[in-house]
Design a protein around this motif. Structure first.
Motif, PDB file in Angstrom:
ATOM      1  N   MET A   1      41.498 -13.986 -40.685  1.00  0.00           N
ATOM      2  CA  MET A   1      40.581 -15.048 -41.279  1.00  0.00           C
ATOM      3  C   MET A   1      43.123 -14.907 -41.812  1.00  0.00           C
ATOM      4  N   VAL A   2      42.586 -16.154 -42.429  1.00  0.00           N
ATOM      5  CA  VAL A   2      44.153 -15.813 -43.355  1.00  0.00           C
ATOM      6  C   VAL A   2      44.164 -15.723 -44.933  1.00  0.00           C
ATOM      7  N   ALA A   3      45.016 -14.682 -45.095  1.00  0.00           N
ATOM      8  CA  ALA A   3      44.478 -14.215 -47.334  1.00  0.00           C
ATOM      9  C   ALA A   3      46.181 -14.281 -47.256  1.00  0.00           C
ATOM     10  N   LEU A   4      46.814 -14.962 -47.104  1.00  0.00           N
ATOM     11  CA  LEU A   4      48.307 -15.475 -47.803  1.00  0.00           C
ATOM     12  C   LEU A   4      48.878 -16.081 -46.955  1.00  0.00           C
ATOM     13  N   TYR A   5      49.688 -17.258 -47.935  1.00  0.00           N
ATOM     14  CA  TYR A   5      50.515 -17.941 -47.210  1.00  0.00           C
ATOM     15  C   TYR A   5      51.546 -18.438 -48.272  1.00  0.00           C
ATOM     16  N   ARG A   6      52.713 -19.645 -48.098  1.00  0.00           N
ATOM     17  CA  ARG A   6      54.786 -19.131 -49.362  1.00  0.00           C
ATOM     18  C   ARG A   6      53.452 -21.143 -49.574  1.00  0.00           C
ATOM     19  N   CYS A   7      54.290 -21.710 -50.201  1.00  0.00           N
ATOM     20  CA  CYS A   7      54.623 -22.899 -50.759  1.00  0.00           C
ATOM     21  C   CYS A   7      55.454 -23.157 -51.385  1.00  0.00           C
ATOM     22  N   ARG A   8      56.780 -22.568 -51.286  1.00  0.00           N
ATOM     23  CA  ARG A   8      57.726 -22.634 -52.389  1.00  0.00           C
ATOM     24  C   ARG A   8      58.832 -24.451 -51.798  1.00  0.00           C
ATOM     25  N   THR A   9      58.504 -25.200 -52.713  1.00  0.00           N
ATOM     26  CA  THR A   9      58.344 -26.415 -52.827  1.00  0.00           C
ATOM     27  C   THR A   9      59.179 -26.775 -53.861  1.00  0.00           C
ATOM     28  N   ASP A 153      42.814 -13.087 -34.573  1.00  0.00           N
ATOM     29  CA  ASP A 153      41.836 -13.081 -33.784  1.00  0.00           C
ATOM     30  C   ASP A 153      41.763 -14.892 -34.498  1.00  0.00           C
ATOM     31  N   SER A 154      42.473 -15.231 -35.053  1.00  0.00           N
ATOM     32  CA  SER A 154      42.682 -16.663 -36.105  1.00  0.00           C
ATOM     33  C   SER A 154      44.283 -17.226 -36.146  1.00  0.00           C
ATOM     34  N   MET A 155      44.139 -18.288 -36.287  1.00  0.00           N
ATOM     35  CA  MET A 155      45.027 -18.947 -37.005  1.00  0.00           C
ATOM     36  C   MET A 155      45.059 -20.218 -38.589  1.00  0.00           C
TER      37      MET A 155
END
Length: 203
Positions: A1-9, A153-155
């Motif tokens: 799974m994905v549990a962190l992302y960035r959105c610096r905009t 195992d995912s993205m």
């Protein structure tokens, strides 16, 4: 799974890249963990709108990964055909994302490795959204990873901002290819860091 992302905009950059109508002001987290606020693009009354929402579908939208937890990521196969109504255009969204992180575990500790595009400042992450008692929430689609993300195992299913219409507007047969296949990882970077993988709950 994905549990962190960035959105610096900025809202202005989102408006330009995603051809979206933006609110006068909006607050979202620069680093987004489940339960925090991210920025998403939705289609309403023929207009593409940028809105802040909580990362995680309202409880009861789909089968939860665990009691008391909302679905923050989802596979297409989990929705089709049982929850196919959630794949209708009015429930689709594109999550605004700069980069996503995966934990790298070594010597008894975990650090963040970031993945993003060398060529595109912001990416779109196809997802779905619903309104709930606490406000709107969203979830992003997972796909099998490209080689750059191994051994995970995912993205996220990813697309360029200019391709947002392919998810928001197309018939499901065509749109579903975006959330069922490996995205191209050409031009993507992998950035291992010494930043500890520490969730807000464990701080």
């Amino acid at each position: 799974m994905v549990a962190l992302y960035r959105c610096r905009t900025s809202l202005r950059e989102v408006a330009e890249l995603f051809s979206a109508v933006i609110p006068p002001s909006a607050d979202w987290h620069a680093e987004v963990w489940p339960g925090q606020t991210g920025l998403v693009i939705v289609k309403q009354e023929g207009h593409r709108l940028a809105l802040p929402m909580t990362w995680g579908l309202p409880a009861g939208t789909v089968s939860s990964p665990a009691p008391g937890r909302s679905a923050t990521t989802i596979w297409f196969r989990e929705l089709w055909p049982r929850f196919q109504a959630l794949l209708a255009p009015e429930h689709r969204c594109v999550i605004v994302i700069e980069a996503f992180a995966k934990p790298d575990r070594h010597e008894g500790r975990a650090t963040r490795t970031w993945f993003g595009s060398d060529d595109i400042p912001l990416l779109g992450w196809p997802g779905i959204w619903r309104n709930g008692p606490q406000g709107p929430g969203f979830s992003g689609f997972l796909v099998a990873p490209g080689e750059i993300v191994d051994p995970h195992d995912s993205m996220p299913a990813l697309l360029a901002p200019g391709d947002a219409a392919n998810w928001l507007d197309k018939e499901l047969v065509e749109a579903s290819f975006l959330v069922r296949r490996k995205p191209s990882v050409e031009g993507m970077y992998r950035d291992p860091t010494e930043e500890p993988w520490v969730t807000p709950r464990s701080r």
